[in-house]
Structure formats: structure tokens, C-alpha cells
Design a protein around this motif. Structure first.
Motif, PDB file in Angstrom:
ATOM      1  N   ALA A   1      -5.157   2.955   3.428  1.00 25.72           N
ATOM      2  CA  ALA A   1      -5.922   1.681   4.210  1.00 25.72           C
ATOM      3  C   ALA A   1      -4.603   0.491   4.370  1.00 25.72           C
ATOM      4  CB  ALA A   1      -6.657   0.773   3.262  1.00 25.72           C
ATOM      5  N   LEU A   2      -3.153   0.554   3.407  1.00 18.64           N
ATOM      6  CA  LEU A   2      -2.535   0.238   3.627  1.00 18.64           C
ATOM      7  C   LEU A   2      -1.761   0.319   5.063  1.00 18.64           C
ATOM      8  CD1 LEU A   2      -0.853  -0.549   0.228  1.00 18.64           C
ATOM      9  CD2 LEU A   2      -2.286  -2.191   1.581  1.00 18.64           C
ATOM     10  N   ILE A   3      -1.821   1.638   5.548  1.00 18.34           N
ATOM     11  CA  ILE A   3      -1.196   2.149   7.064  1.00 18.34           C
ATOM     12  C   ILE A   3      -1.958   1.166   8.136  1.00 18.34           C
ATOM     13  CG2 ILE A   3      -0.513   4.661   7.998  1.00 18.34           C
ATOM     14  CD1 ILE A   3      -0.361   5.177   5.380  1.00 18.34           C
ATOM     15  N   GLU A   4      -3.401   1.389   7.826  1.00 20.19           N
ATOM     16  CA  GLU A   4      -4.166   1.155   9.015  1.00 20.19           C
ATOM     17  C   GLU A   4      -3.806  -0.411   9.085  1.00 20.19           C
ATOM     18  OE1 GLU A   4      -5.869   2.790  11.468  1.00 20.19           O
ATOM     19  OE2 GLU A   4      -5.963   4.642  10.098  1.00 20.19           O
ATOM     20  N   GLU A   5      -3.616  -1.121   8.147  1.00 22.65           N
ATOM     21  CA  GLU A   5      -3.214  -2.654   8.233  1.00 22.65           C
ATOM     22  C   GLU A   5      -1.980  -2.881   9.554  1.00 22.65           C
ATOM     23  OE1 GLU A   5      -3.536  -4.381   4.278  1.00 22.65           O
ATOM     24  OE2 GLU A   5      -5.561  -4.027   3.635  1.00 22.65           O
ATOM     25  N   ARG A   6      -1.384  -1.938   9.086  1.00 20.89           N
ATOM     26  CA  ARG A   6      -0.058  -2.292   9.565  1.00 20.89           C
ATOM     27  C   ARG A   6       0.581  -3.532   9.517  1.00 20.89           C
ATOM     28  NH1 ARG A   6       1.006   2.528  11.079  1.00 20.89           N
ATOM     29  NH2 ARG A   6       2.291   2.056  12.035  1.00 20.89           N
ATOM     30  N   ARG A   7       0.734  -3.759   8.169  1.00 15.95           N
ATOM     31  CA  ARG A   7       1.540  -5.237   7.747  1.00 15.95           C
ATOM     32  C   ARG A   7       2.627  -4.714   7.093  1.00 15.95           C
ATOM     33  NH1 ARG A   7      -3.553  -7.790   6.613  1.00 15.95           N
ATOM     34  NH2 ARG A   7      -3.346  -7.406   4.505  1.00 15.95           N
ATOM     35  N   PRO A   8       3.221  -5.505   6.136  1.00 13.39           N
ATOM     36  CA  PRO A   8       4.915  -4.269   5.831  1.00 13.39           C
ATOM     37  C   PRO A   8       4.352  -5.039   4.125  1.00 13.39           C
ATOM     38  CG  PRO A   8       5.420  -5.826   7.161  1.00 13.39           C
ATOM     39  CD  PRO A   8       4.556  -5.898   7.786  1.00 13.39           C
ATOM     40  N   SER A   9       4.218  -3.603   3.894  1.00 15.21           N
ATOM     41  CA  SER A   9       3.484  -3.814   2.189  1.00 15.21           C
ATOM     42  C   SER A   9       4.156  -2.684   1.657  1.00 15.21           C
ATOM     43  CB  SER A   9       2.527  -3.322   2.259  1.00 15.21           C
ATOM     44  OG  SER A   9       2.216  -2.387   2.417  1.00 15.21           O
ATOM     45  N   TYR A  10       4.978  -2.913   0.300  1.00 17.29           N
ATOM     46  CA  TYR A  10       5.192  -1.498  -0.940  1.00 17.29           C
ATOM     47  C   TYR A  10       4.373  -1.174  -2.129  1.00 17.29           C
ATOM     48  CZ  TYR A  10       7.055  -5.746  -3.746  1.00 17.29           C
ATOM     49  OH  TYR A  10       7.212  -6.614  -4.647  1.00 17.29           O
ATOM     50  N   PHE A  11       4.174  -0.654  -2.579  1.00 10.69           N
ATOM     51  CA  PHE A  11       3.228  -0.055  -4.177  1.00 10.69           C
ATOM     52  C   PHE A  11       4.600   0.363  -4.875  1.00 10.69           C
ATOM     53  CE2 PHE A  11       3.267   4.044  -1.692  1.00 10.69           C
ATOM     54  CZ  PHE A  11       3.380   5.247  -3.169  1.00 10.69           C
ATOM     55  N   ILE A  12       4.509  -0.061  -6.403  1.00 12.01           N
ATOM     56  CA  ILE A  12       5.475   0.754  -7.108  1.00 12.01           C
ATOM     57  C   ILE A  12       5.045   1.844  -7.963  1.00 12.01           C
ATOM     58  CG2 ILE A  12       6.786   0.118  -9.451  1.00 12.01           C
ATOM     59  CD1 ILE A  12       6.949  -2.260  -8.005  1.00 12.01           C
ATOM     60  N   THR A  13       5.537   2.836  -8.965  1.00 11.05           N
ATOM     61  CA  THR A  13       5.378   3.986  -9.677  1.00 11.05           C
ATOM     62  C   THR A  13       5.741   3.410 -10.900  1.00 11.05           C
ATOM     63  OG1 THR A  13       6.938   5.563  -8.993  1.00 11.05           O
ATOM     64  CG2 THR A  13       4.629   5.695  -7.807  1.00 11.05           C
ATOM     65  N   ALA A  14       4.803   2.850 -11.274  1.00  9.28           N
ATOM     66  CA  ALA A  14       6.477   2.137 -13.081  1.00  9.28           C
ATOM     67  C   ALA A  14       5.553   4.020 -13.992  1.00  9.28           C
ATOM     68  CB  ALA A  14       5.682   1.655 -13.342  1.00  9.28           C
ATOM     69  N   ASN A  15       6.936   4.306 -14.564  1.00  9.17           N
ATOM     70  CA  ASN A  15       7.129   4.770 -15.440  1.00  9.17           C
ATOM     71  C   ASN A  15       7.585   4.093 -17.217  1.00  9.17           C
ATOM     72  OD1 ASN A  15       9.537   4.725 -15.242  1.00  9.17           O
ATOM     73  ND2 ASN A  15       9.847   6.921 -15.262  1.00  9.17           N
ATOM     74  N   LEU A  16       7.416   4.794 -18.144  1.00  6.69           N
ATOM     75  CA  LEU A  16       7.690   3.914 -18.972  1.00  6.69           C
ATOM     76  C   LEU A  16       9.243   3.263 -19.077  1.00  6.69           C
ATOM     77  CD1 LEU A  16       7.452   3.001 -21.824  1.00  6.69           C
ATOM     78  CD2 LEU A  16       8.200   5.264 -23.020  1.00  6.69           C
ATOM     79  N   HIS A  17       9.668   3.845 -18.671  1.00  8.05           N
ATOM     80  CA  HIS A  17      11.784   3.565 -18.202  1.00  8.05           C
ATOM     81  C   HIS A  17      11.351   2.172 -17.362  1.00  8.05           C
ATOM     82  CE1 HIS A  17      15.778   3.543 -18.277  1.00  8.05           C
ATOM     83  NE2 HIS A  17      15.940   3.749 -16.767  1.00  8.05           N
ATOM     84  N   TYR A  18      10.393   2.398 -16.661  1.00  4.29           N
ATOM     85  CA  TYR A  18      10.611   0.777 -15.270  1.00  4.29           C
ATOM     86  C   TYR A  18       9.886   0.193 -16.618  1.00  4.29           C
ATOM     87  CZ  TYR A  18       9.880  -2.047 -11.529  1.00  4.29           C
ATOM     88  OH  TYR A  18       9.656  -3.035 -10.445  1.00  4.29           O
TER      89      TYR A  18
ATOM     90  N   PHE B   1      16.398   5.236  -4.838  1.00  3.75           N
ATOM     91  CA  PHE B   1      18.050   4.582  -5.041  1.00  3.75           C
ATOM     92  C   PHE B   1      17.988   4.454  -6.323  1.00  3.75           C
ATOM     93  CE2 PHE B   1      18.106   2.045  -0.219  1.00  3.75           C
ATOM     94  CZ  PHE B   1      18.367   3.177   0.114  1.00  3.75           C
ATOM     95  N   GLY B   2      16.740   5.270  -6.849  1.00  5.77           N
ATOM     96  CA  GLY B   2      16.378   4.877  -8.056  1.00  5.77           C
ATOM     97  C   GLY B   2      15.852   4.161  -9.082  1.00  5.77           C
ATOM     98  N   GLN B   3      16.009   3.883 -10.014  1.00  6.73           N
ATOM     99  CA  GLN B   3      15.430   2.764 -11.018  1.00  6.73           C
ATOM    100  C   GLN B   3      16.101   1.305 -11.740  1.00  6.73           C
ATOM    101  OE1 GLN B   3      12.127   4.361 -13.554  1.00  6.73           O
ATOM    102  NE2 GLN B   3      10.593   3.904 -12.025  1.00  6.73           N
ATOM    103  N   PRO B   4      16.402   0.469 -11.220  1.00  8.67           N
ATOM    104  CA  PRO B   4      15.432  -0.800 -10.537  1.00  8.67           C
ATOM    105  C   PRO B   4      15.725  -0.609  -9.178  1.00  8.67           C
ATOM    106  CG  PRO B   4      16.424  -2.337 -11.331  1.00  8.67           C
ATOM    107  CD  PRO B   4      17.093  -0.836 -12.281  1.00  8.67           C
ATOM    108  N   LYS B   5      16.877  -0.175  -8.451  1.00  6.32           N
ATOM    109  CA  LYS B   5      17.732  -0.393  -7.064  1.00  6.32           C
ATOM    110  C   LYS B   5      17.021  -0.246  -6.148  1.00  6.32           C
ATOM    111  CE  LYS B   5      21.647   1.006  -4.644  1.00  6.32           C
ATOM    112  NZ  LYS B   5      22.736   1.795  -4.323  1.00  6.32           N
ATOM    113  N   GLY B   6      15.946   0.664  -6.313  1.00  5.56           N
ATOM    114  CA  GLY B   6      15.370   1.064  -5.301  1.00  5.56           C
ATOM    115  C   GLY B   6      14.405  -0.019  -5.007  1.00  5.56           C
ATOM    116  N   GLU B   7      13.042  -0.468  -6.130  1.00 11.69           N
ATOM    117  CA  GLU B   7      12.426  -1.316  -6.153  1.00 11.69           C
ATOM    118  C   GLU B   7      13.198  -2.556  -5.348  1.00 11.69           C
ATOM    119  OE1 GLU B   7      11.090   1.767  -8.917  1.00 11.69           O
ATOM    120  OE2 GLU B   7      12.875   0.639  -8.429  1.00 11.69           O
ATOM    121  N   ARG B   8      14.490  -3.003  -6.052  1.00 10.51           N
ATOM    122  CA  ARG B   8      14.654  -4.664  -4.982  1.00 10.51           C
ATOM    123  C   ARG B   8      15.665  -4.348  -3.912  1.00 10.51           C
ATOM    124  NH1 ARG B   8      18.684  -4.838 -10.637  1.00 10.51           N
ATOM    125  NH2 ARG B   8      17.246  -6.288 -12.153  1.00 10.51           N
ATOM    126  N   TRP B   9      15.525  -3.564  -3.981  1.00  8.05           N
ATOM    127  CA  TRP B   9      16.185  -2.916  -2.495  1.00  8.05           C
ATOM    128  C   TRP B   9      14.997  -3.490  -1.530  1.00  8.05           C
ATOM    129  CZ3 TRP B   9      14.382   0.511   2.160  1.00  8.05           C
ATOM    130  CH2 TRP B   9      15.998   0.115   3.432  1.00  8.05           C
TER     131      TRP B   9
END
Length: 255
Positions: A26-43, A166-174
Motif C-alpha cells: 500500500a505504501l508503494i501504491e501511494e508513491r510518497r517517500p516513506s520508511y519503516f523500521i524493523t526493531a530487534n532488542l538491540h534497536y 548500514f547497521g543499526q542505528p546508522k541505517g535508520e539515521r541515513w
């Protein structure tokens, strides 16, 4: 996502793997820039230690529980999390979706050669899959010119999903800093998922994944890199369990 389950300071989306794939489509269909996060215990631990991750979490389309301890802790909340949604599983489901629907993928990061290997294996596994670019930037900080050139190449490839390793949290920040300029409908930091897809590492047996012992399998594969991290994670989890025992969890607060 309006419904959120707060676990140890992170607002998780109570979604199954199947629901997650539908939400990303659904996010792809909306065509707006977005991101989501997969958060484990470390994150989750990193979020407690680094206040700048709070706004990054708040801006995410949703945050997935990529860790058995997070799912277990949520059982004490008014709304539990239905299951663990591991990024290492999700990447294969998104490749299947992309092959069927003509979605375009870009792999960014991971050790040298990994993105290309992952691309080759995933395209062989999912006929018709379009991997429109792979990049392995140097681990050093890029110059401003190098950074702008990288963004230009990603935009020119016009992906629907950008997988960042990029690794956590570098990837999320980037991703947070650049997703609007990139204009990609869906971005996500995927950790070691590209290495799993490339065959560099094996996933733990299903019974270990189901019982929350996948960390032990990973530790055997990379003891030098992961031992100190897992030790810190264990200490953090212990403190959070004590916190939950002493304080009734409130879903409206970051506790």
C-alpha cells in the motif's frame, strides 16, 4: 498506522508478516517517500541510549517487532503483538511480491560483494524480479560530492523499495536524513538480511527461531562481533523486565 503497542520506549505495529507485506504494498501504491523500521532488542536498547532515534521512530510508517523478547514483553500490554516479523524473512516475501507486481528494488550497503550476490540469488529464486541497482559505499564518511552522487544514482534507478544495510542505528539515521530527497516510496534498514539472502550466513533452524534462540545460533557464527553486543542486550532486557514487574505498563507512555 494508528494503533501502536509501546514496548520499552518503542511504538510497535501489531501486525503479522502477511499484514506487513500488504501494508508495504500500500505504501508503494501511494508513491510518497516513506520508511519503516524493523526493531530487534538491540534497536530498542539503542533508542533508550540515543534520544535522536525517538523522532526517527515517530516519523516511521510503522515499526515491526523483529525480536522474540519484544513480542514476549508485549504480552503484558493491553494489546499484544501477534508475532515476530523478522527482516530476514520479510526480504524474501517482499521479493516475491515485487516479482509478481513488477516492483523495482535497490540494495545499498553490506560488505563488498554481498549486494550483488544477494541480487543474483534472489533473481534466480524469483523469476522476473527487478533489482535496478546495488551499491557498496566505503565504510568511511563520504565526501559531500560522493554523497550527492550516490543519491543521484538511486534516484536515477527509480526503485520502489530501497533496502539499506548500514547497521543499526546508522541505517535508520541515513534513511531518515535522505528519504525525502530520494523520493523512494519505501526504505528500510535490513541489517544482515542481505548477507542471509546472499548465502553468507545460514538462518537458525525454525525451532530456534520460534523459541527465541536464534541469537545463540548467530553468536556461534560471529562470536567476536556479537558477544559484547548480546551481553549488553541481555543486561538491558533484565533491567526492562524488572521495570515491568515494578510498574504496570501503560500503552500511552514510552515506558
Amino acid at each position: 498506522m494508528n494503533k501502536r503497542v509501546w514496548v520499552w520506549g518503542v511504538p510497535f505495529a501489531p501486525m503479522t508478516l502477511e499484514e506487513t507485506v500488504d501494508a508495504i504494498d500500500a505504501l508503494i501504491e501511494e508513491r510518497r517517500p516513506s520508511y519503516f523500521i524493523t526493531a530487534n532488542l538491540h534497536y530498542v536498547m539503542l533508542t533508550r541510549d540515543h534520544p535522536d532515534l525517538g523522532p526517527i521512530n515517530e516519523r516511521a510508517a510503522f515499526i515491526l517487532a523483529d525480536g522474540a523478547p519484544v513480542v514476549w514483553a508485549a504480552r503484558k500490554r493491553p494489546t499484544p503483538l501477534p508475532e515476530r516479523v523478522a527482516g530476514s524473512d520479510l526480504i524474501f516475501h517482499l521479493c516475491d511480491l515485487s516479482a509478481r507486481k513488477g516492483r523495482r528494488l535497490f540494495f545499498l550497503g553490506a560488505p563488498e560483494g554481498v549486494a550483488e550476490e544477494a541480487s543474483d540469488k534472489l533473481r534466480a529464486r524469483y523469476p522476473g524480479l527487478q533489482v535496478v541497482g546495488t551499491e557498496c559505499p566505503p565504510f568511511r564518511k563520504p565526501t559531500d560530492e560522493e554523497h550527492e552522487q550516490l543519491l543521484d544514482r538511486i534516484r536515477a534507478a527509480n526503485p520502489d523499495i530501497l533496502f539499506v544495510a548500514f547497521g543499526q542505528p546508522k541505517g535508520e539515521r541515513w534513511i531518515f536524513a535522505n528519504h525525502e530527497r530520494l523520493g523512494v516510496p519505501v526504505c528500510v534498514q535490513v541489517g544482515a538480511s542481505l548477507e542471509f539472502a546472499a548465502g553468507r550466513f545460514a538462518r537458525a533452524p525454525r525451532w530456534m527461531q520460534r523459541t527465541g534462540l536464534e541469537w545463540a545460533f548467530r553468536l556461534l557464527q560471529e562470536p567476536r562481533r556479537l558477544f559484547s553486543r548480546y551481553a549488553r542486550n541481555a543486561g538491558f532486557m533484565g533491567r526492562m523486565i524488572v521495570h515491568d514487574l515494578l510498574h504496570k505498563p501503560d500503552p500511552s507512555r514510552t515506558a
